[in-house]
Design an enzyme around this catalytic site. Structure first.
Site, mmCIF file in Angstrom:
data_model
loop_
_atom_site.group_PDB
_atom_site.id
_atom_site.type_symbol
_atom_site.label_atom_id
_atom_site.label_comp_id
_atom_site.label_asym_id
_atom_site.label_seq_id
_atom_site.Cartn_x
_atom_site.Cartn_y
_atom_site.Cartn_z
ATOM 1 N N ARG A 93 29.649 40.452 44.371
ATOM 2 C CA ARG A 93 29.704 40.594 45.838
ATOM 3 C C ARG A 93 29.193 39.322 46.511
ATOM 4 O O ARG A 93 29.435 39.101 47.690
ATOM 5 C CB ARG A 93 28.836 41.770 46.320
ATOM 6 C CG ARG A 93 29.208 43.169 45.857
ATOM 7 C CD ARG A 93 30.671 43.498 46.000
ATOM 8 N NE ARG A 93 31.373 43.160 44.766
ATOM 9 C CZ ARG A 93 32.693 42.965 44.680
ATOM 10 N NH1 ARG A 93 33.433 43.042 45.762
ATOM 11 N NH2 ARG A 93 33.258 42.682 43.528
ATOM 12 N N LYS A 142 43.742 39.444 45.377
ATOM 13 C CA LYS A 142 44.709 40.499 45.054
ATOM 14 C C LYS A 142 45.355 41.088 46.297
ATOM 15 O O LYS A 142 46.530 41.464 46.271
ATOM 16 C CB LYS A 142 44.057 41.597 44.230
ATOM 17 C CG LYS A 142 43.054 42.477 44.968
ATOM 18 C CD LYS A 142 42.510 43.562 44.071
ATOM 19 C CE LYS A 142 41.461 44.409 44.773
ATOM 20 N NZ LYS A 142 41.996 45.151 45.916
ATOM 21 N N THR A 143 44.601 41.175 47.400
ATOM 22 C CA THR A 143 45.175 41.730 48.632
ATOM 23 C C THR A 143 46.312 40.852 49.127
ATOM 24 O O THR A 143 47.348 41.339 49.578
ATOM 25 C CB THR A 143 44.094 41.868 49.729
ATOM 26 O OG1 THR A 143 43.029 42.673 49.229
ATOM 27 C CG2 THR A 143 44.662 42.501 50.979
ATOM 28 N N ASP A 176 47.056 49.854 44.525
ATOM 29 C CA ASP A 176 45.864 49.006 44.510
ATOM 30 C C ASP A 176 44.725 49.741 43.796
ATOM 31 O O ASP A 176 44.698 50.971 43.767
ATOM 32 C CB ASP A 176 45.465 48.686 45.953
ATOM 33 C CG ASP A 176 44.422 47.583 46.044
ATOM 34 O OD1 ASP A 176 44.193 46.893 45.031
ATOM 35 O OD2 ASP A 176 43.850 47.406 47.137
ATOM 36 N N GLU A 177 43.784 48.995 43.239
ATOM 37 C CA GLU A 177 42.602 49.558 42.570
ATOM 38 C C GLU A 177 42.999 50.623 41.540
ATOM 39 O O GLU A 177 42.438 51.716 41.485
ATOM 40 C CB GLU A 177 41.640 50.169 43.607
ATOM 41 C CG GLU A 177 41.208 49.241 44.721
ATOM 42 C CD GLU A 177 40.203 48.184 44.283
ATOM 43 O OE1 GLU A 177 39.942 48.086 43.068
ATOM 44 O OE2 GLU A 177 39.693 47.464 45.148
ATOM 45 N N GLN A 222 35.896 46.397 37.072
ATOM 46 C CA GLN A 222 35.320 46.992 38.282
ATOM 47 C C GLN A 222 35.595 48.500 38.353
ATOM 48 O O GLN A 222 35.584 49.082 39.440
ATOM 49 C CB GLN A 222 35.871 46.290 39.525
ATOM 50 C CG GLN A 222 35.491 44.819 39.588
ATOM 51 C CD GLN A 222 35.919 44.159 40.885
ATOM 52 O OE1 GLN A 222 35.450 44.502 41.962
ATOM 53 N NE2 GLN A 222 36.827 43.198 40.776
#
Length: 768
Positions: free
Chosen positions: A616, A34-35, A225-226, A256
């Site tokens: 993770r 996504k970044t 973002d997020e 998330q």
């Protein structure tokens, strides 16, 4: 040029990058890049001719913003520095400094951190003669934060009968008054807390239409973002700013969303399409991070949640190792099991310590883990411990910095008015507090005009106050022209702090002096990195950067190159990735938390937290639980977490540990503890001495019981001899100390480990 970098995207990523007009929602699964999509989307906008200052990009950490700016600059050049990019708090602090006078604040307002706010609340509780047990500063601040996040002012709070009744029932009848006094004191000090940065931005946009129109026109393209972590206050800012052009792109993963306790509202992302009916939706479902096994397990777990945006995450990575589910008899044994596994994996995979992370639900779980790591000499650090900027000596010097920038900063003034000691005691300060309250002015105003207030003070005290006022004013006069490092160094010396610390030659005093030097090093680095063609990199600019650091940024900045195993809560781990991840304490009432099993919504958030933990891991995920755990000094029986049963059986390898000091038989040890027919249906294993972890069913029994062995062949061992150890491998003896049987050997092994071994116990074979 543009097509070159777009060629690095998969089809769904490219579609998300090129859809620049209108509302867009990008549902980004864990590890889906996504970044990169956000970065390329901004670069694509700039390549199309959009002016950088018309792009507003909001992240949740400064680290993420820095990384994105660097990537964009690499793609398209220096235009990236003109972007409005950063965290919600940093971007809107910048905006508020431009517009501060419209809301009655100075442009140089101070930003209070949590400690500053708590100290102020403690002062208010004390002044109101209230019970500090019933009115704990942390609880008060938590409720105030909730109110500001929901955009409820003290006046609105006082007029809401439901809140007043809640306070009566909770025996905090004076909360409304404390909230009102707290806000007034902030205003009088020219200060805002973190929540104010968003609260006052909302009020500015609501009450000043010309400002709203100005920033709506300025920010033609908004990227967030997020988005699943946004709260009501953030949501309202975005709604107002995006209302004119509707070019809002949000990126997030509802799976998330784990910050409800901070006010995050998952409904913001779940209902985005309802808020913007013309939304284009893109799903980033390819995971580039984890193995097929980890992805399959995570998918199966999160599928149990009802409230979610449907997606199917997949990966073309290798199948990978199965997820190891380990059972221990106690939390101490769980710690030993994890530490031993890290030790073995590090050797067998030639891995570095920083490739490992141990995650847990609560900070209290770290103690047995730390003890176990220390016993095996495995270096580690706690991610999220005390920040460098929270150390006393650092806060003392930074209080001088704050007071130089804003003399009305009450908490900074309290901290340093008599440090180093200058003869302005508590009695004198209390009299000035009363005078300030009676005249509705700041304490600094009283000090600056001390003669006009006719306070019953001794002449010596008045002279000391005047000297302090002159000192701070002399700092302020130099502020606009001195670079940050020169200014900070001057304040540290002239204030007397450097002299005070230099006189303390204890190890603690030397450490404090070194910390001050490190802060000055930070100022020098800030000064040297500043744009040489831009304005002078002054101290106030440095302080603004520091005030807006998030906990993630602080942890990233500290020891980022250290080769240490990281221990952290799962909440702190979000956004990070590691080759090898250990998740401890998978027991009912711990994970999921006892407080979260009473409602479906809370249980689903716990499941999302478990999903975050698993994802993770890049190469290997290890889960563990204990059948007993110490709590409040008592050993309590535990049951395996329900989440373990939700992992597909074909993704799991079961591991059962046996305590070396357990007197019960293997069959007895199972009695009374339920086992899942899917995950835990294994036969009691045969006891084996090897401490290896994850090879079918293993024992945690120690290699050496501590009993002496026949090591008489080592009596003549000398420095330089080549030896072999059954665990550490081949090494060379550096020195021998003492006489056998009490002699010790220091051995450097080929794996880089240096060990001190007592020869009567050491299982060494002499090679030459």
């Amino acid at each position: 040029m543009e097509n070159d970098f777009l060629a690095h995207l998969n089809s769904e990523q490219r579609g998300a990058v090129e859809a620049t007009e209108g509302p867009v929602m990008i549902i980004a699964g864990a590890g889906s890049g996504k970044t990169r999509v956000l970065t390329y989307r901004i670069a694509h906008l700039l390549n199309k001719g959009v002016d950088p200052y018309r792009v507003l990009s909001l992240t949740f950490t400064n680290k993420a913003a820095r990384e994105m700016k660097e990537r964009i600059a690499h793609l398209i050049g220096d235009h990236a520095r003109d972007l409005w990019m950063g965290t919600f708090h940093s971007v809107f602090a910048r905006l508020l400094r431009r517009e501060a006078t419209k809301i009655g604040y100075p442009a140089n307002f101070t930003i209070y951190d949590t400690d500053d706010s708590k100290t102020l609340l403690k002062s208010i509780v004390k002044e109101m003669s209230l019970n500090d047990t019933a009115y704990k500063a942390s609880s008060l601040l938590g409720r105030i934060s909730s109110m500001k996040t929901m955009l409820i002012s003290p006046k609105e709070y006082l007029n809401d009968i439901q809140y007043i009744n809640e306070d009566r029932a909770a025996r905090r009848e004076h909360f409304a008054q404390i909230y009102e006094t707290y806000n007034k004191r902030l205003y009088k000090s020219g200060a805002m807390d973190f929540d104010d940065l968003l609260y006052h931005t909302n009020m500015l946009l609501r009450d000043h239409p010309e400002s709203l129109l100005k920033y709506q026109d300025m920010f033609r393209y908004i990227l967030v973002d997020e988005y699943q972590d946004t709260n009501f206050s953030q949501y309202m800012i975005l709604r107002q700013l995006a209302a004119r052009h509707l070019n809002i792109c949000v990126v997030g993963d509802d799976a998330q969303s784990i910050y409800a306790f901070r006010g995050a509202n998952i409904q913001n992302i779940l209902n985005f399409q309802k808020h913007y009916p013309d939304t284009q939706i893109f799903k980033l479902e390819q995971n580039y991070r984890s193995t097929k096994t980890i992805v399959a397990a995570a998918n199966q777990v999160i599928s149990k949640n009802r409230d979610q945006l449907q997606k199917t995450v997949w990966t073309s990575n290798e199948e990978g190792e199965k997820i190891r589910v380990s059972r221990a008899f106690s939390d101490s044994e769980e710690g030993r099991l994890i530490a031993q596994s890290i030790f073995d994996t590090r050797v067998s995979k030639q891995a570095k310590n920083k490739e490992f992370a141990i995650l847990y639900r609560t900070n209290a779980q770290s103690r047995p883990l730390e003890e176990a790591l220390r016993k095996l000499n495995i270096p580690y650090r706690i991610y999220g411990g005390v920040s460098f900027y929270q150390r006393k000596e650092i806060k003392d010097l930074m209080a001088y910095f704050r007071l130089t920038i804003n003399q009305h900063d009450e908490e900074a003034l309290r901290r340093v008015i008599n440090y180093p000691v200058r003869g302005i005691g508590d009695t004198t300060f209390d009299k000035m507090i009363v005078a300030a309250a009676d005249n509705d002015v700041s304490i600094w105003t009283v000090m600056e005009n001390i003669a006009d207030f006719n306070l019953p003070l001794q002449t010596r005290a008045i002279e000391k106050i005047k000297e302090f006022v002159t000192l701070i004013k002399s700092f302020t006069a130099l502020l606009p022209d001195y670079p940050a490092y020169k200014m900070g160094d001057y304040i540290a010396s002239t204030s007397g702090i450097m002299k005070e610390l230099y006189q303390d030659r204890t190890p603690e005093g030397v450490n404090r002096m070194e910390n001050i030097q490190e802060l000055l090093n930070g100022l020098k680095d800030f000064t040297e990195k500043a744009d040489q063609e831009g304005p002078v990199p002054t101290l106030d600019k440095f302080m603004e950067d520091i005030a807006l650091l998030t906990s993630e940024d602080i942890n990233e900045d500290e020891e980022h190159d250290a080769d240490k195993v990281l221990l952290m809560t799962i909440h702190a781990a979000k956004g990070l990735e590691f080759n090898y991840v250990y998740i401890g304490g998978l027991e009912e009432n711990l994970f999921p938390s006892q407080m979260a099993i009473m409602s479906r919504e809370e249980l689903e958030e716990e499941r999302r937290l478990f999903y975050v933990a698993i994802t993770r891991a890049k190469k290997q995920a290890n889960l563990s639980y204990s059948i007993s755990r110490y709590k409040y000094g008592n050993s309590l029986s535990c049951e395996p977490s329900r989440f373990l049963e939700e992992i597909p059986q074909d993704c799991v390898e079961n591991v059962i540990s046996y305590s070396s000091n357990s007197s019960s038989s293997s069959n007895d040890s199972y009695s009374g503890f339920p086992r899942s027919p899917k995950v835990f249906n294994v036969s009691p294993p045969v006891m084996k001495p090897a401490p290896t972890f994850g090879k079918k069913l293993v024992s945690l029994k120690k290699v050496s019981s501590g009993a002496p062995v026949d090591n008489s062949h080592l009596t003549d061992l000398q420095a330089g001899a080549k030896v072999e150890h059954d665990r550490f491998g081949i090494g060379e003896v550096i020195t021998i100390e003492g006489r056998y049987p009490n002699s010790k050997a220091i051995v450097m092994f080929e794996n880089g480990e240096k060990k001190q071994l007592l020869l009567r116990f050491a299982r060494l074979k002499i090679l030459s």
